[in-house]
Scaffold this active site. Structure first.
Site, PDB file in Angstrom:
ATOM      1  N   HIS A   1      -5.076  39.474  -9.510  1.00 37.01           N
ATOM      2  CA  HIS A   1      -5.717  40.793  -9.463  1.00 37.01           C
ATOM      3  C   HIS A   1      -5.342  41.688 -10.648  1.00 37.01           C
ATOM      4  O   HIS A   1      -5.638  42.869 -10.644  1.00 37.01           O
ATOM      5  CB  HIS A   1      -5.391  41.490  -8.145  1.00 37.01           C
ATOM      6  CG  HIS A   1      -5.931  40.772  -6.942  1.00 37.01           C
ATOM      7  ND1 HIS A   1      -5.712  41.187  -5.645  1.00 37.01           N
ATOM      8  CD2 HIS A   1      -6.698  39.649  -6.842  1.00 37.01           C
ATOM      9  CE1 HIS A   1      -6.311  40.349  -4.812  1.00 37.01           C
ATOM     10  NE2 HIS A   1      -6.907  39.402  -5.516  1.00 37.01           N
TER      11      HIS A   1
ATOM     12  N   ASP B   1      -2.616  37.442  -6.018  1.00 32.43           N
ATOM     13  CA  ASP B   1      -2.685  38.904  -5.886  1.00 32.43           C
ATOM     14  C   ASP B   1      -2.314  39.526  -7.239  1.00 32.43           C
ATOM     15  O   ASP B   1      -2.525  38.893  -8.268  1.00 32.43           O
ATOM     16  CB  ASP B   1      -1.773  39.354  -4.733  1.00 32.43           C
ATOM     17  CG  ASP B   1      -2.260  40.649  -4.095  1.00 32.43           C
ATOM     18  OD1 ASP B   1      -2.465  41.625  -4.837  1.00 32.43           O
ATOM     19  OD2 ASP B   1      -2.437  40.704  -2.862  1.00 32.43           O
TER      20      ASP B   1
END
Ligand SMILES: *[C@@H]1O[C@H](CO)[C@@H](O)[C@H](O)[C@H]1NC(C)=O
Ligand SMILES: *[C@@H]1O[C@H](CO)[C@@H](O)[C@H](O)[C@H]1NC(C)=O
Ligand SMILES: *[C@@H]1O[C@H](CO)[C@@H](O)[C@H](O)[C@H]1NC(C)=O
Ligand SMILES: *[C@@H]1O[C@H](CO)[C@@H](O)[C@H](O)[C@H]1NC(C)=O
Length: 401
Positions: free
Chosen positions: A238, A215
């Site tokens: 991310h 993430d």
């Protein structure tokens, strides 16, 4: 005669003072019954911590080399003197277990002034079996590898967070807290495993660190002030995100974020600012991204004020988070999608003071040519090819530093 005795006395006291202020009492967890490759060391660690924390002299809790099994634990201050936790070995969480400390951690450090975590050791969250079962709410109940809550003057260095079940690190209510040579490792498909999340904290520094996870590399939430991220490599994951903001009422502003000398490789985003539509009012300002290299990043530069990942928001109402004073300077490398610059600002409160300076990005795919998509923003652009300039006229770069 009298005088020289006095000088000798003073010198002696000075030496005594310097040596006692530098000395550290060492508290070894194995002296309290912890055994490598043995059962849960929770009780041993708690008792070692209590002794060290009560020491009037600076103290060190030592977890030597070896693999130690540990169930969720809160190491709480205030302590009488500065305290260091030196983890030389590997701490292993119980695999598949969802139990957490009271505030959702696996290992929580809280209410400490003068704290160091060091030693070259590994916090292994054993998240492998949890990510697959992770739906939206369930994820949030899983333990966060390390929580740092309400710590003033802290340093984490030469420590690795491995395979956390949820976020690797959460920083809340901290002041003057640094991460140096910190490593986060988890696979790119591990869900909701943000590297470092920072909220309601000030004077936070992340430097010379390496974060690869499933993430956000680093995520910055409400109330984060004066955060500096320097020489950090991210990927997979991310990317570096401010937000998402605007989901909570009375969210404190984000002010003063500097990202410098970082490299992002194969991440979904490079530098992202995201806010919810139909949101509460809020603000994010003074955010500067400089000397950043992108390697095959899908959205290298992105402001997304209609962030609505699960389509459960009213995307027609604009975000009420005001974005102001943002610069992207000396950003180079490659984009994995044609839209290398996306500035999707709120129609209700357009972005102000956005600057693009010396953006040198190339699209490496085959679906058209590189471009920018922008709304409700008129960035100042210097040394930006027209395709990436959001339709603004772009001044030639002056060559100034
Ligand atoms: C910030 O914290 C560090 C410990 O990490 C300490 O050495 C330093 O003195 C602190 N700075 C201030 C201004 O208190
Ligand atoms: C910002 O944080 C750094 C440490 O990360 C500190 O040296 C500096 O004094 C802080 N500045 C302000 C204005 O808080
Ligand atoms: C923009 O941010 C910088 C760095 O935080 C700050 O020094 C400057 O005063 C800000 N400018 C405005 C117009 O707020
Ligand atoms: C570039 O990124 C895309 C999308 O994330 C990925 O499918 C592709 O394998 C990457 N290419 C390289 C060379 O890593």
């Amino acid at each position: 005669m009298v005088k020289s005795i006095d000088i000798a006395k003073v010198a002696f006291l000075l030496v005594l003072f310097v040596s006692t202020t530098r000395a550290q009492s060492i508290f070894d967890v194995t002296k309290d019954g912890a055994k490598a490759n043995g059962p849960d060391i929770n009780a041993a660690l708690m008792s070692t911590w209590k002794k060290a924390c009560a020491s009037a002299m600076p103290s060190k809790v030592l977890i030597p080399k070896g693999i130690f099994s540990l169930s969720p634990v809160t190491l709480e201050g205030p302590c009488k003197a500065p305290i260091e936790v030196q983890v030389q070995g590997t701490l292993k969480a119980l695999s598949g277990a969802t139990k957490t400390t009271e505030d959702g951690g696996w290992v929580t450090f809280q209410q400490i002034e003068g704290f160091t975590l060091s030693g070259g050791g590994i916090f292994d969250g054993q998240g492998g079996s949890s990510w697959g079962a992770c739906g939206n709410d369930y994820c949030k109940q899983l333990p966060i590898n390390m929580r740092f809550d309400f710590i003033t003057n802290g340093l984490v260095q030469d420590v690795t967070s491995l395979n956390s079940k949820q976020f690797h690190v959460n920083v809340l209510g901290c002041k003057n807290f640094s991460f140096r040579r910190f490593t986060v490792t988890a696979p790119g498909d591990s869900k909701n495993t943000d590297g470092i999340h920072i909220g309601r904290s000030s004077g936070i520094e992340i430097i010379d660190s390496k974060i690869g996870t499933g993430d956000d590399c680093i995520s910055i939430g409400g109330g984060a002030q004066n955060v500096s991220i320097t020489k950090v490599t991210c990927g997979p994951g991310h990317g570096i995100s401010v937000g998402s903001l605007g989901q909570y009422e009375k969210e404190e502003p984000v002010v003063g974020i500097t990202v410098k000398g970082c490299t992002l490789t194969n991440t979904d985003n490079g530098m992202r600012i995201k806010t919810w539509p139909a949101s509460y009012a809020g603000s994010a300002s003074n955010m500067h991204f400089e000397d950043v290299t992108m390697v095959n990043v899908s959205n290298p530069i992105i402001i997304d004020q209609s962030y609505c990942p699960h389509n459960d928001c009213n995307a027609k109402l604009p975000s009420r988070v005001k974005i102001n004073n943002v610069s992207f300077k000396n950003i180079r490398g490659t984009s994995a999608t044609p839209v290398a610059v996306k500035l999707d600002c709120s129609s209700g409160s357009p972005c102000q003071g956005v600057e693009l300076d010396n953006i040198d990005l190339k699209y490496i795919g085959k679906e058209g040519s590189i471009t920018s998509e922008c709304s409700n923003v008129r960035p100042k652009t210097i040394g930006v090819q027209s395709a990436l300039a959001c339709g603004s006229p772009t001044a030639a770069h002056t060559g100034k530093a």
